[in-house]
Design an enzyme around this catalytic site. Structure first.
Site, mmCIF file in Angstrom:
data_model
loop_
_atom_site.group_PDB
_atom_site.id
_atom_site.type_symbol
_atom_site.label_atom_id
_atom_site.label_comp_id
_atom_site.label_asym_id
_atom_site.label_seq_id
_atom_site.Cartn_x
_atom_site.Cartn_y
_atom_site.Cartn_z
ATOM 1 N N GLY A 220 0.795 -1.084 -0.062
ATOM 2 C CA GLY A 220 0.323 -0.037 0.015
ATOM 3 C C GLY A 220 0.705 1.283 0.051
ATOM 4 O O GLY A 220 1.921 1.369 -0.882
ATOM 5 N N GLY A 249 -1.953 0.211 -7.914
ATOM 6 C CA GLY A 249 -1.397 -1.097 -8.110
ATOM 7 C C GLY A 249 -0.854 -1.545 -9.633
ATOM 8 O O GLY A 249 0.207 -2.192 -9.971
ATOM 9 N N ASP A 250 -1.849 -1.025 -10.348
ATOM 10 C CA ASP A 250 -1.706 -1.213 -11.809
ATOM 11 C C ASP A 250 -0.421 -0.496 -12.410
ATOM 12 O O ASP A 250 0.268 -0.861 -13.245
ATOM 13 C CB ASP A 250 -2.998 -0.810 -12.697
#
Length: 310
Positions: A220, A249-250
Protein backbone atom coordinates in the site's frame (compact mmCIF):
# COMPACT_ATOMS: atom_id res chain seq x y z
CA UNK A 1 5.12 -4.99 -27.82
CA UNK A 2 3.71 -5.59 -24.32
CA UNK A 3 0.38 -7.41 -24.14
CA UNK A 4 -2.05 -6.83 -21.28
CA UNK A 5 -5.06 -9.07 -20.66
CA UNK A 6 -8.21 -7.72 -18.97
CA UNK A 7 -10.86 -10.44 -18.93
CA UNK A 8 -13.20 -8.27 -16.82
CA UNK A 9 -12.76 -4.83 -18.38
CA UNK A 10 -14.82 -1.92 -17.05
CA UNK A 11 -15.91 1.59 -17.76
CA UNK A 12 -14.40 3.54 -14.84
CA UNK A 13 -16.57 6.45 -13.73
CA UNK A 14 -15.13 8.89 -11.18
CA UNK A 15 -17.37 11.36 -9.31
CA UNK A 16 -15.79 14.14 -7.27
CA UNK A 17 -17.86 15.61 -4.44
CA UNK A 18 -16.93 18.30 -1.87
CA UNK A 19 -17.71 15.93 1.01
CA UNK A 20 -19.16 12.40 1.04
CA UNK A 21 -21.81 11.79 3.72
CA UNK A 22 -23.59 8.38 3.89
CA UNK A 23 -27.33 8.68 3.37
CA UNK A 24 -27.11 12.28 2.08
CA UNK A 25 -27.79 13.79 -1.33
CA UNK A 26 -24.66 15.11 -3.07
CA UNK A 27 -23.98 17.62 -5.82
CA UNK A 28 -21.24 16.19 -8.04
CA UNK A 29 -18.53 18.71 -8.89
CA UNK A 30 -16.90 16.71 -11.70
CA UNK A 31 -17.44 13.42 -13.58
CA UNK A 32 -14.84 11.58 -15.67
CA UNK A 33 -15.06 8.34 -17.65
CA UNK A 34 -12.11 6.16 -18.60
CA UNK A 35 -11.58 2.70 -20.10
CA UNK A 36 -10.88 0.61 -17.00
CA UNK A 37 -9.97 -2.75 -15.62
CA UNK A 38 -6.50 -3.53 -14.33
CA UNK A 39 -4.89 -4.51 -17.62
CA UNK A 40 -6.21 -1.44 -19.43
CA UNK A 41 -4.79 0.76 -16.67
CA UNK A 42 -1.44 -1.01 -17.00
CA UNK A 43 -1.44 -0.49 -20.78
CA UNK A 44 -2.28 3.21 -20.46
CA UNK A 45 0.68 3.78 -18.12
CA UNK A 46 2.98 1.76 -20.41
CA UNK A 47 1.90 3.92 -23.33
CA UNK A 48 2.72 7.06 -21.36
CA UNK A 49 6.19 5.61 -20.69
CA UNK A 50 6.77 5.16 -24.42
CA UNK A 51 6.12 1.42 -24.74
CA UNK A 52 3.92 -0.15 -27.40
CA UNK A 53 0.99 -1.70 -25.51
CA UNK A 54 -1.81 -3.92 -26.81
CA UNK A 55 -4.91 -4.69 -24.75
CA UNK A 56 -7.06 -7.77 -25.10
CA UNK A 57 -9.90 -9.28 -23.12
CA UNK A 58 -13.64 -8.73 -23.60
CA UNK A 59 -15.92 -5.78 -24.36
CA UNK A 60 -19.65 -5.91 -25.06
CA UNK A 61 -22.95 -4.06 -25.13
CA UNK A 62 -23.46 -0.28 -24.92
CA UNK A 63 -20.93 0.11 -22.11
CA UNK A 64 -18.34 -1.86 -24.06
CA UNK A 65 -18.91 0.40 -27.07
CA UNK A 66 -18.30 3.49 -24.94
CA UNK A 67 -15.17 1.89 -23.47
CA UNK A 68 -13.73 1.16 -26.93
CA UNK A 69 -14.57 4.65 -28.19
CA UNK A 70 -12.79 6.21 -25.22
CA UNK A 71 -9.84 3.86 -25.68
CA UNK A 72 -9.48 4.98 -29.30
CA UNK A 73 -9.62 8.65 -28.33
CA UNK A 74 -7.16 8.76 -25.46
CA UNK A 75 -3.74 10.39 -25.95
CA UNK A 76 -1.73 7.38 -24.80
CA UNK A 77 -0.96 5.01 -27.71
CA UNK A 78 -2.78 1.79 -26.71
CA UNK A 79 -3.88 -0.72 -29.35
CA UNK A 80 -7.34 -2.31 -29.01
CA UNK A 81 -7.51 -6.09 -29.51
CA UNK A 82 -10.55 -6.63 -27.26
CA UNK A 83 -12.84 -9.53 -28.22
CA UNK A 84 -16.55 -8.63 -28.63
CA UNK A 85 -19.14 -10.40 -26.46
CA UNK A 86 -22.93 -10.25 -26.30
CA UNK A 87 -23.29 -9.17 -22.65
CA UNK A 88 -22.75 -5.64 -21.38
CA UNK A 89 -19.33 -4.63 -20.02
CA UNK A 90 -19.41 -3.74 -16.32
CA UNK A 91 -18.97 -0.30 -14.76
CA UNK A 92 -17.02 0.79 -11.71
CA UNK A 93 -17.88 3.93 -9.75
CA UNK A 94 -15.32 5.83 -7.66
CA UNK A 95 -16.61 8.66 -5.47
CA UNK A 96 -13.80 10.98 -4.39
CA UNK A 97 -14.31 13.11 -1.27
CA UNK A 98 -12.25 16.19 -2.09
CA UNK A 99 -12.29 17.37 1.53
CA UNK A 100 -10.71 14.24 2.99
CA UNK A 101 -9.03 12.84 -0.13
CA UNK A 102 -10.74 9.48 0.49
CA UNK A 103 -12.34 7.35 -2.22
CA UNK A 104 -15.37 5.04 -2.09
CA UNK A 105 -15.38 2.34 -4.77
CA UNK A 106 -18.36 0.42 -6.21
CA UNK A 107 -17.55 -2.45 -8.60
CA UNK A 108 -20.07 -4.36 -10.72
CA UNK A 109 -19.45 -8.12 -11.12
CA UNK A 110 -19.04 -8.26 -14.89
CA UNK A 111 -20.77 -9.85 -17.90
CA UNK A 112 -21.24 -13.55 -18.57
CA UNK A 113 -18.79 -14.92 -21.14
CA UNK A 114 -19.89 -17.91 -23.22
CA UNK A 115 -17.73 -20.90 -24.16
CA UNK A 116 -17.67 -19.73 -27.79
CA UNK A 117 -16.54 -16.25 -26.73
CA UNK A 118 -13.76 -17.77 -24.60
CA UNK A 119 -12.59 -19.83 -27.58
CA UNK A 120 -12.53 -16.69 -29.72
CA UNK A 121 -10.42 -14.96 -27.08
CA UNK A 122 -7.93 -17.85 -26.98
CA UNK A 123 -7.41 -17.58 -30.74
CA UNK A 124 -6.78 -13.84 -30.40
CA UNK A 125 -4.45 -14.34 -27.41
CA UNK A 126 -2.29 -16.95 -29.09
CA UNK A 127 -1.99 -14.77 -32.18
CA UNK A 128 -0.88 -11.78 -30.12
CA UNK A 129 1.70 -13.84 -28.20
CA UNK A 130 3.72 -14.20 -31.41
CA UNK A 131 4.76 -10.53 -31.23
CA UNK A 132 4.72 -10.00 -27.46
CA UNK A 133 7.83 -9.28 -25.37
CA UNK A 134 5.83 -9.83 -22.16
CA UNK A 135 2.23 -10.35 -21.08
CA UNK A 136 0.38 -9.07 -18.00
CA UNK A 137 -2.67 -11.06 -16.82
CA UNK A 138 -4.71 -8.73 -14.66
CA UNK A 139 -7.81 -8.53 -12.55
CA UNK A 140 -10.89 -10.56 -11.71
CA UNK A 141 -12.61 -13.17 -13.86
CA UNK A 142 -16.09 -12.46 -15.24
CA UNK A 143 -18.90 -15.02 -14.85
CA UNK A 144 -18.51 -17.95 -17.21
CA UNK A 145 -14.69 -18.06 -17.06
CA UNK A 146 -13.22 -21.01 -15.13
CA UNK A 147 -10.96 -20.29 -12.15
CA UNK A 148 -7.99 -21.95 -13.85
CA UNK A 149 -8.11 -19.50 -16.78
CA UNK A 150 -4.98 -17.60 -15.81
CA UNK A 151 -3.04 -20.82 -15.23
CA UNK A 152 -3.95 -21.88 -18.77
CA UNK A 153 -2.90 -18.51 -20.21
CA UNK A 154 0.42 -18.64 -18.33
CA UNK A 155 1.19 -22.08 -19.74
CA UNK A 156 0.37 -20.91 -23.28
CA UNK A 157 2.63 -17.88 -22.87
CA UNK A 158 5.47 -19.99 -21.49
CA UNK A 159 5.15 -22.37 -24.46
CA UNK A 160 5.55 -19.31 -26.71
CA UNK A 161 8.61 -18.11 -24.74
CA UNK A 162 6.84 -14.98 -23.41
CA UNK A 163 7.39 -13.91 -19.76
CA UNK A 164 4.22 -13.45 -17.71
CA UNK A 165 3.12 -11.13 -14.89
CA UNK A 166 0.05 -12.16 -12.88
CA UNK A 167 -2.01 -9.70 -10.84
CA UNK A 168 -5.20 -11.27 -9.52
CA UNK A 169 -6.63 -12.68 -6.28
CA UNK A 170 -8.35 -15.63 -4.63
CA UNK A 171 -8.54 -19.00 -6.35
CA UNK A 172 -7.42 -17.62 -9.76
CA UNK A 173 -4.21 -16.46 -8.02
CA UNK A 174 -3.75 -19.81 -6.27
CA UNK A 175 -4.20 -21.73 -9.53
CA UNK A 176 -2.18 -19.22 -11.53
CA UNK A 177 0.86 -19.15 -9.25
CA UNK A 178 1.13 -22.95 -9.51
CA UNK A 179 1.56 -22.53 -13.29
CA UNK A 180 4.89 -20.79 -12.57
CA UNK A 181 4.47 -17.20 -13.82
CA UNK A 182 7.58 -15.06 -14.00
CA UNK A 183 6.17 -12.52 -11.54
CA UNK A 184 3.10 -12.12 -9.34
CA UNK A 185 2.11 -8.87 -7.63
CA UNK A 186 -0.33 -9.48 -4.75
CA UNK A 187 -1.34 -6.94 -2.14
CA UNK A 188 -1.32 -7.66 1.60
CA UNK A 189 -4.86 -9.05 1.71
CA UNK A 190 -4.32 -11.25 -1.35
CA UNK A 191 -1.07 -12.55 0.16
CA UNK A 192 -2.76 -13.34 3.47
CA UNK A 193 -5.56 -15.20 1.71
CA UNK A 194 -3.02 -17.18 -0.32
CA UNK A 195 -0.53 -18.02 2.44
CA UNK A 196 -2.40 -17.57 5.74
CA UNK A 197 0.26 -15.12 6.97
CA UNK A 198 0.09 -11.34 7.45
CA UNK A 199 3.83 -10.94 8.09
CA UNK A 200 4.90 -9.43 4.72
CA UNK A 201 8.32 -11.03 4.25
CA UNK A 202 7.24 -14.49 5.41
CA UNK A 203 4.13 -14.37 3.24
CA UNK A 204 6.04 -13.14 0.17
CA UNK A 205 8.63 -15.91 0.52
CA UNK A 206 5.87 -18.48 0.99
CA UNK A 207 4.10 -17.23 -2.16
CA UNK A 208 7.31 -17.62 -4.17
CA UNK A 209 7.73 -21.21 -2.97
CA UNK A 210 4.30 -21.96 -4.45
CA UNK A 211 5.64 -21.55 -7.96
CA UNK A 212 6.29 -17.94 -9.00
CA UNK A 213 9.75 -17.00 -10.24
CA UNK A 214 9.47 -13.63 -8.43
CA UNK A 215 6.91 -12.17 -6.02
CA UNK A 216 6.54 -8.41 -5.59
CA UNK A 217 4.11 -7.63 -2.78
CA UNK A 218 2.28 -4.33 -2.54
CA UNK A 219 2.43 -2.76 0.92
CA UNK A 220 0.00 0.00 0.00
CA UNK A 221 1.34 3.47 0.87
CA UNK A 222 4.47 1.82 2.34
CA UNK A 223 5.77 0.69 -1.07
CA UNK A 224 6.81 -2.73 -2.39
CA UNK A 225 8.58 -5.85 -1.12
CA UNK A 226 10.28 -8.04 -3.73
CA UNK A 227 11.57 -11.60 -3.30
CA UNK A 228 13.50 -12.51 -6.45
CA UNK A 229 16.11 -15.09 -7.51
CA UNK A 230 18.71 -12.30 -7.23
CA UNK A 231 17.81 -11.05 -3.76
CA UNK A 232 15.17 -9.44 -1.59
CA UNK A 233 14.43 -5.70 -1.60
CA UNK A 234 12.10 -3.22 0.07
CA UNK A 235 11.22 -0.02 -1.84
CA UNK A 236 9.57 2.87 0.03
CA UNK A 237 8.28 6.27 -1.12
CA UNK A 238 9.57 9.39 0.69
CA UNK A 239 6.12 10.07 2.21
CA UNK A 240 2.65 8.55 2.23
CA UNK A 241 0.47 10.00 -0.54
CA UNK A 242 -3.18 10.95 -0.07
CA UNK A 243 -5.58 10.73 -2.98
CA UNK A 244 -7.38 8.23 -5.20
CA UNK A 245 -5.68 4.80 -4.89
CA UNK A 246 -7.63 3.29 -7.81
CA UNK A 247 -5.09 2.14 -10.37
CA UNK A 248 -2.05 2.60 -8.13
CA UNK A 249 -1.29 -1.13 -8.14
CA UNK A 250 -1.74 -1.19 -11.91
CA UNK A 251 0.80 1.62 -12.27
CA UNK A 252 3.21 -0.47 -10.20
CA UNK A 253 2.70 -3.44 -12.55
CA UNK A 254 3.40 -1.15 -15.51
CA UNK A 255 6.61 -0.01 -13.84
CA UNK A 256 7.73 -3.59 -13.25
CA UNK A 257 6.94 -4.55 -16.86
CA UNK A 258 8.74 -1.48 -18.17
CA UNK A 259 11.76 -2.32 -16.06
CA UNK A 260 11.72 -5.89 -17.35
CA UNK A 261 11.64 -4.76 -20.99
CA UNK A 262 14.39 -2.18 -20.30
CA UNK A 263 16.52 -4.85 -18.52
CA UNK A 264 16.87 -2.72 -15.40
CA UNK A 265 18.37 -4.17 -12.20
CA UNK A 266 15.81 -4.91 -9.50
CA UNK A 267 16.39 -1.78 -7.37
CA UNK A 268 15.73 0.42 -10.42
CA UNK A 269 12.64 -1.59 -11.40
CA UNK A 270 11.24 -1.19 -7.91
CA UNK A 271 12.02 2.53 -7.80
CA UNK A 272 10.15 3.00 -11.07
CA UNK A 273 7.20 0.94 -9.87
CA UNK A 274 6.85 2.75 -6.52
CA UNK A 275 7.24 6.19 -8.09
CA UNK A 276 4.53 5.39 -10.65
CA UNK A 277 2.24 3.91 -8.03
CA UNK A 278 2.56 6.96 -5.77
CA UNK A 279 2.09 9.33 -8.71
CA UNK A 280 -1.11 7.43 -9.58
CA UNK A 281 -2.51 8.10 -6.10
CA UNK A 282 -1.80 11.80 -6.64
CA UNK A 283 -3.66 11.84 -9.96
CA UNK A 284 -7.27 13.08 -9.78
CA UNK A 285 -8.52 10.39 -12.20
CA UNK A 286 -8.57 6.61 -11.73
CA UNK A 287 -6.05 4.69 -13.82
CA UNK A 288 -3.78 7.67 -14.58
CA UNK A 289 -0.62 9.10 -12.99
CA UNK A 290 0.84 12.55 -12.46
CA UNK A 291 3.95 12.79 -14.71
CA UNK A 292 5.51 15.69 -12.78
CA UNK A 293 5.05 13.86 -9.49
CA UNK A 294 6.59 10.73 -11.02
CA UNK A 295 9.72 12.59 -12.18
CA UNK A 296 10.05 14.22 -8.75
CA UNK A 297 9.55 10.96 -6.84
CA UNK A 298 11.76 8.64 -8.91
CA UNK A 299 15.16 9.69 -7.45
CA UNK A 300 13.72 9.82 -3.92
CA UNK A 301 12.49 6.21 -3.62
CA UNK A 302 14.45 4.39 -0.90
CA UNK A 303 15.43 0.84 -1.89
CA UNK A 304 16.97 -1.43 0.77
CA UNK A 305 18.33 -4.91 0.21
CA UNK A 306 17.21 -7.32 2.93
CA UNK A 307 19.58 -10.02 4.13
CA UNK A 308 18.40 -13.61 3.84
CA UNK A 309 17.07 -15.26 6.99
CA UNK A 310 19.77 -16.88 9.10
Amino acid sequence: MILTVTLNAALDITHRVPSLLPGASHRVAEVTERPGGKGLNVARVLGSLGHEAVVTGFAGGPTGAVLRELLAGQPQPVHDALVPIAANTRRTLAVVDTASGGTTQLNEPGPHVSAAEWDAFLMTYEGLLRDAEAVALCGSLPPGIHVGAYASLIRRARAAGVPTVLDTSGEPLRRGIAARPDLVKPNADELAQLTGSREPLRATRDARRRGAHTVVSSLGPDGLLAVTPDGTWRATPPAKATGNPTGAGDAAVAGLLSGLIDSLPWPDRLSRAVALSTAAVLSPTAGDFDPAAYEDLLPRIAVTELLPAA
